[in-house]
Design an enzyme around this catalytic site. Structure first.
Site, PDB file in Angstrom:
ATOM      1  N   TRP A 136      -6.958  25.505  -6.509  1.00 52.75           N
ATOM      2  CA  TRP A 136      -6.319  24.308  -7.062  1.00 52.75           C
ATOM      3  C   TRP A 136      -7.260  23.684  -8.077  1.00 52.75           C
ATOM      4  O   TRP A 136      -8.461  23.604  -7.852  1.00 52.75           O
ATOM      5  CB  TRP A 136      -6.005  23.281  -5.965  1.00 52.75           C
ATOM      6  CG  TRP A 136      -5.510  22.003  -6.584  1.00 52.75           C
ATOM      7  CD1 TRP A 136      -4.266  21.770  -7.078  1.00 52.75           C
ATOM      8  CD2 TRP A 136      -6.275  20.810  -6.840  1.00 52.75           C
ATOM      9  NE1 TRP A 136      -4.205  20.507  -7.631  1.00 52.75           N
ATOM     10  CE2 TRP A 136      -5.412  19.899  -7.502  1.00 52.75           C
ATOM     11  CE3 TRP A 136      -7.600  20.433  -6.590  1.00 52.75           C
ATOM     12  CZ2 TRP A 136      -5.828  18.634  -7.896  1.00 52.75           C
ATOM     13  CZ3 TRP A 136      -8.022  19.166  -6.997  1.00 52.75           C
ATOM     14  CH2 TRP A 136      -7.131  18.273  -7.636  1.00 52.75           C
ATOM     15  N   GLU A 186      -2.220  26.900  -6.231  1.00 46.78           N
ATOM     16  CA  GLU A 186      -1.552  25.673  -5.766  1.00 46.78           C
ATOM     17  C   GLU A 186      -1.081  24.802  -6.928  1.00 46.78           C
ATOM     18  O   GLU A 186      -1.883  24.349  -7.753  1.00 46.78           O
ATOM     19  CB  GLU A 186      -2.519  24.879  -4.879  1.00 46.78           C
ATOM     20  CG  GLU A 186      -1.905  23.592  -4.313  1.00 46.78           C
ATOM     21  CD  GLU A 186      -2.851  22.843  -3.392  1.00 46.78           C
ATOM     22  OE1 GLU A 186      -4.032  23.245  -3.265  1.00 46.78           O
ATOM     23  OE2 GLU A 186      -2.406  21.840  -2.801  1.00 46.78           O
ATOM     24  N   LYS A 208       0.985  21.445  -8.686  1.00 51.44           N
ATOM     25  CA  LYS A 208       0.999  19.992  -8.453  1.00 51.44           C
ATOM     26  C   LYS A 208       1.842  19.299  -9.517  1.00 51.44           C
ATOM     27  O   LYS A 208       1.927  19.768 -10.648  1.00 51.44           O
ATOM     28  CB  LYS A 208      -0.438  19.477  -8.468  1.00 51.44           C
ATOM     29  CG  LYS A 208      -0.592  18.020  -8.148  1.00 51.44           C
ATOM     30  CD  LYS A 208      -2.006  17.706  -7.693  1.00 51.44           C
ATOM     31  CE  LYS A 208      -2.201  16.210  -7.544  1.00 51.44           C
ATOM     32  NZ  LYS A 208      -3.349  15.874  -6.716  1.00 51.44           N
ATOM     33  N   ASP A 256       2.154  22.433  -1.420  1.00 50.43           N
ATOM     34  CA  ASP A 256       1.614  21.245  -0.753  1.00 50.43           C
ATOM     35  C   ASP A 256       2.723  20.207  -0.808  1.00 50.43           C
ATOM     36  O   ASP A 256       3.224  19.884  -1.898  1.00 50.43           O
ATOM     37  CB  ASP A 256       0.356  20.786  -1.517  1.00 50.43           C
ATOM     38  CG  ASP A 256      -0.284  19.535  -0.934  1.00 50.43           C
ATOM     39  OD1 ASP A 256       0.443  18.583  -0.599  1.00 50.43           O
ATOM     40  OD2 ASP A 256      -1.529  19.499  -0.835  1.00 50.43           O
ATOM     41  N   HIS A 269       2.928  17.434  -3.405  1.00 48.61           N
ATOM     42  CA  HIS A 269       2.841  17.808  -4.814  1.00 48.61           C
ATOM     43  C   HIS A 269       4.179  17.960  -5.517  1.00 48.61           C
ATOM     44  O   HIS A 269       4.282  18.680  -6.505  1.00 48.61           O
ATOM     45  CB  HIS A 269       2.048  19.113  -4.963  1.00 48.61           C
ATOM     46  CG  HIS A 269       0.593  18.939  -4.652  1.00 48.61           C
ATOM     47  ND1 HIS A 269      -0.346  19.888  -4.934  1.00 48.61           N
ATOM     48  CD2 HIS A 269      -0.080  17.893  -4.104  1.00 48.61           C
ATOM     49  CE1 HIS A 269      -1.537  19.459  -4.552  1.00 48.61           C
ATOM     50  NE2 HIS A 269      -1.395  18.255  -4.042  1.00 48.61           N
ATOM     51  N   HIS A 318       0.323  23.820   2.366  1.00 46.85           N
ATOM     52  CA  HIS A 318      -0.604  22.719   2.613  1.00 46.85           C
ATOM     53  C   HIS A 318       0.237  21.605   3.194  1.00 46.85           C
ATOM     54  O   HIS A 318       0.928  20.900   2.450  1.00 46.85           O
ATOM     55  CB  HIS A 318      -1.259  22.245   1.312  1.00 46.85           C
ATOM     56  CG  HIS A 318      -2.553  22.921   1.024  1.00 46.85           C
ATOM     57  ND1 HIS A 318      -3.407  22.499   0.035  1.00 46.85           N
ATOM     58  CD2 HIS A 318      -3.158  23.969   1.628  1.00 46.85           C
ATOM     59  CE1 HIS A 318      -4.479  23.282   0.034  1.00 46.85           C
ATOM     60  NE2 HIS A 318      -4.337  24.188   0.979  1.00 46.85           N
ATOM     61  N   ASP A 322       0.900  11.296  -3.749  1.00 45.81           N
ATOM     62  CA  ASP A 322       0.155  12.360  -3.069  1.00 45.81           C
ATOM     63  C   ASP A 322      -1.051  11.770  -2.352  1.00 45.81           C
ATOM     64  O   ASP A 322      -2.193  12.038  -2.687  1.00 45.81           O
ATOM     65  CB  ASP A 322      -0.280  13.384  -4.134  1.00 45.81           C
ATOM     66  CG  ASP A 322      -1.032  14.555  -3.533  1.00 45.81           C
ATOM     67  OD1 ASP A 322      -0.741  14.898  -2.371  1.00 45.81           O
ATOM     68  OD2 ASP A 322      -1.901  15.119  -4.218  1.00 45.81           O
ATOM     69  N   ASP A 360      -2.180  12.007   0.790  1.00 42.46           N
ATOM     70  CA  ASP A 360      -2.885  12.775   1.822  1.00 42.46           C
ATOM     71  C   ASP A 360      -3.126  11.985   3.100  1.00 42.46           C
ATOM     72  O   ASP A 360      -4.215  12.028   3.672  1.00 42.46           O
ATOM     73  CB  ASP A 360      -4.203  13.346   1.264  1.00 42.46           C
ATOM     74  CG  ASP A 360      -3.954  14.486   0.288  1.00 42.46           C
ATOM     75  OD1 ASP A 360      -3.478  15.540   0.727  1.00 42.46           O
ATOM     76  OD2 ASP A 360      -4.203  14.306  -0.932  1.00 42.46           O
ATOM     77  N   ASP A 384      -3.598  19.758   4.829  1.00 42.89           N
ATOM     78  CA  ASP A 384      -4.340  19.134   3.732  1.00 42.89           C
ATOM     79  C   ASP A 384      -4.142  17.629   3.751  1.00 42.89           C
ATOM     80  O   ASP A 384      -3.168  17.125   3.214  1.00 42.89           O
ATOM     81  CB  ASP A 384      -3.906  19.723   2.386  1.00 42.89           C
ATOM     82  CG  ASP A 384      -4.758  19.186   1.233  1.00 42.89           C
ATOM     83  OD1 ASP A 384      -5.769  18.509   1.517  1.00 42.89           O
ATOM     84  OD2 ASP A 384      -4.409  19.435   0.067  1.00 42.89           O
TER      85      ASP A 384
HETATM   86  C1  RNT Z   1      -5.257  18.336  -4.328  1.00 44.21           C
HETATM   87  C2  RNT Z   1      -4.832  19.546  -3.586  1.00 44.21           C
HETATM   88  C3  RNT Z   1      -5.942  20.340  -2.949  1.00 44.21           C
HETATM   89  C4  RNT Z   1      -6.989  19.484  -2.281  1.00 44.21           C
HETATM   90  C5  RNT Z   1      -7.989  20.257  -1.442  1.00 44.21           C
HETATM   91  C6  RNT Z   1      -9.182  19.445  -1.094  1.00 44.21           C
HETATM   92  O1  RNT Z   1      -4.209  17.583  -4.767  1.00 44.21           O
HETATM   93  O2  RNT Z   1      -3.876  19.221  -2.642  1.00 44.21           O
HETATM   94  O3  RNT Z   1      -5.415  21.256  -2.064  1.00 44.21           O
HETATM   95  O4  RNT Z   1      -6.431  18.494  -1.488  1.00 44.21           O
HETATM   96  O5  RNT Z   1      -8.300  21.443  -2.051  1.00 44.21           O
HETATM   97 ZN    ZN Z   2      -3.296  20.761  -1.231  1.00 44.98          ZN
END
Ligand code: RNT
Ligand code: ZN
Length: 425
Positions: free
Chosen positions: A192, A233, A235, A266, A269, A293, A301, A303, A333
């Site tokens: 990513w 990955e 986004k 993810d 994303h 993820h 986003d 997390d 994640d």
């Molecule tokens: C960031 C991505 C990525 C990170 C990690 C730490 O937006 O989601 O996967 O969160 O690699």
């Molecule tokens: Zn991620």
């Protein structure tokens, strides 16, 4: 005495739940056995808010990632991190893997720049995983570095910056292959990058051309699938990259399909109304495998720690309904620095496991038959009633059988660890 009473209560509730599910034709024992096949890759970066061990005071500089909060007790060394992960593993039923970022190497107090990392910096992690009988996944770290400070890494038009990150990612793939070789289970390497622009760019295509060129260089070496698998990955946007993200979903899905790579989805994303659970069956028509993820975006986003919500449930249900477990690599994640970090892992991982258990307890054939015969009221009614079936009795039984704390009992275990270990840091 109390323990025996508790165990009896759990067993009785399980028997009742089994009878209840049997009325719908669901084999609960089979579901519980299958739940052990749901292997979740634990992201190491919740231990220390994505800091890493490159420098003694490693923090998130150089852009790309943000963690908020300053709850005391974060891991500040390899030893502390490993102790925390061991604690987490001891509180989880089922099987896990570890998911490491490149900044978490065992650098022995020396500064090793990203384009210089080698297998030797990760050997102690490989050994750590081997001792515990768990697999290890890996990630290039293309953020929190001076060469990422201008907002571009692999998509940079500055050739020295671009080459630096290509060098890093190549080394990460080589390290991943060695990890998989030593541990006897393929290492998923995820890539990513934060690249994008805050304001309207003039050359979207140019940056994407740079990224494609970099990826082709990085992937030039082929490694056996038994050793490592590549994921990319996508986004939608990031803070400071609101107007364009180079590695968009269209870009990486195309790259993955054309080059037989994994796409990493993810669930933070995408546009908030899009669901990753809906994307799985689309992607797997054209890809052998995907990486997930699992996260919890709150308005963006963000997390947040994963909880048992509709998004996660749809993801789990889609994997189970279609027998996709062997083609879907499940990773977490999230990074919340505002609460006890061990607790964050346990809540998040258990939430995903619960979602998979609920999915395994679904009478899918029955629902499909209703759908195919146009009985949509009946389909909705079953889906609604399934939500309040006694899955928690099955979950408690699973935890009991796996010799981990049942129900809320993990809370006091984590409080004790906080008192004895975390508060002394
Ligand atoms: C960031 C991505 C990525 C990170 C990690 C730490 O937006 O989601 O996967 O969160 O690699
Ligand atoms: Zn991620």
């Amino acid at each position: 005495m109390k323990q025996m009473k508790d165990d009896n209560r759990i067993m009785q509730a399980y028997q009742l739940a089994k009878d209840t599910y049997a009325t719908l034709g669901v084999d609960v024992d089979a579901a519980v056995n299958k739940l052990k096949d749901v292997v979740i890759s634990l992201h190491c970066w919740q231990t220390d808010d994505v800091g890493g061990f490159e420098t003694p005071d490693a923090s998130l500089s150089g852009g790309g990632i943000q963690a908020t909060g300053n709850y005391p007790g974060k891991a500040t060394s390899l030893e502390e991190m490993r102790a925390d992960l061991d604690k987490v593993l001891s509180l989880l039923p089922g099987k896990q893997r570890l998911n490491l970022h490149a900044i978490y190497g065992d650098f022995g107090g020396e500064f090793v720049d990203r384009d210089q990392i080698e297998v030797k910096h990760f050997q102690s992690w490989i050994d750590w995983c081997k001792e515990r009988g768990i697999g290890l996944d890996f990630n290039a770290t293309c953020f929190s570095h001076p060469n990422a400070a201008d907002g571009f890494t692999l998509a940079s038009k500055d050739e020295s910056i671009r080459k630096f990150w290509v060098g890093h990612a190549k080394r990460c793939r080589a390290i991943s292959a060695e990890i998989g070789k030593q541990l006897g289970t393929p290492c998923v390497h995820n890539l990513w990058i934060p690249d994008g622009t805050k304001d309207t760019p003039a050359d979207r295509n140019g940056y994407r051309a740079q990224l494609k060129k970099s990826l082709d260089e990085i992937m030039a070496v082929e490694y056996p699938k038994e050793y490592m698998k590549d994921a990319v990955e996508s986004k939608l946007f990031g803070i400071g990259a609101e107007s364009m993200t180079v590695g968009s979903h269209d870009f990486y899905l195309g790259y993955a399909i054309k080059n037989n790579k994994l796409i990493c989805l993810d669930n933070g994303h995408f546009h908030p109304t899009e669901q990753v659970g809906d994307k799985i069956s689309s992607c797997l028509h054209f890809l052998d495998e995907i990486l997930l993820h699992i996260s919890r975006p709150v308005r963006w986003d963000s997390d947040h720690v994963v909880t048992l919500n509709d998004d996660v449930q749809l993801i789990a249900s889609e994997v189970i309904r279609n027998n996709f477990l062997s083609r879907v690599n499940i990773a977490l994640d999230f990074f919340d620095a505002s609460i006890n970090r061990i607790g964050a892992y346990v809540i998040g991982t258990r939430a995903v496991q619960k979602a998979f258990l609920i999915a395994l307890l679904e009478p899918t054939t029955k629902l499909r038959k209703l759908e195919e015969s146009g009985q949509n009221f009946e389909r909705l009614a079953f889906i609604e009633e399934l939500k309040t079936m006694p899955f928690s009795a099955v979950w408690d039984y699973f935890c009991l059988r796996e010799s981990v704390p049942v129900g809320v009992d993990y809370i006091s275990e984590i409080q004790r660890y906080e008192r004895d270990v975390l508060s002394k840091r």
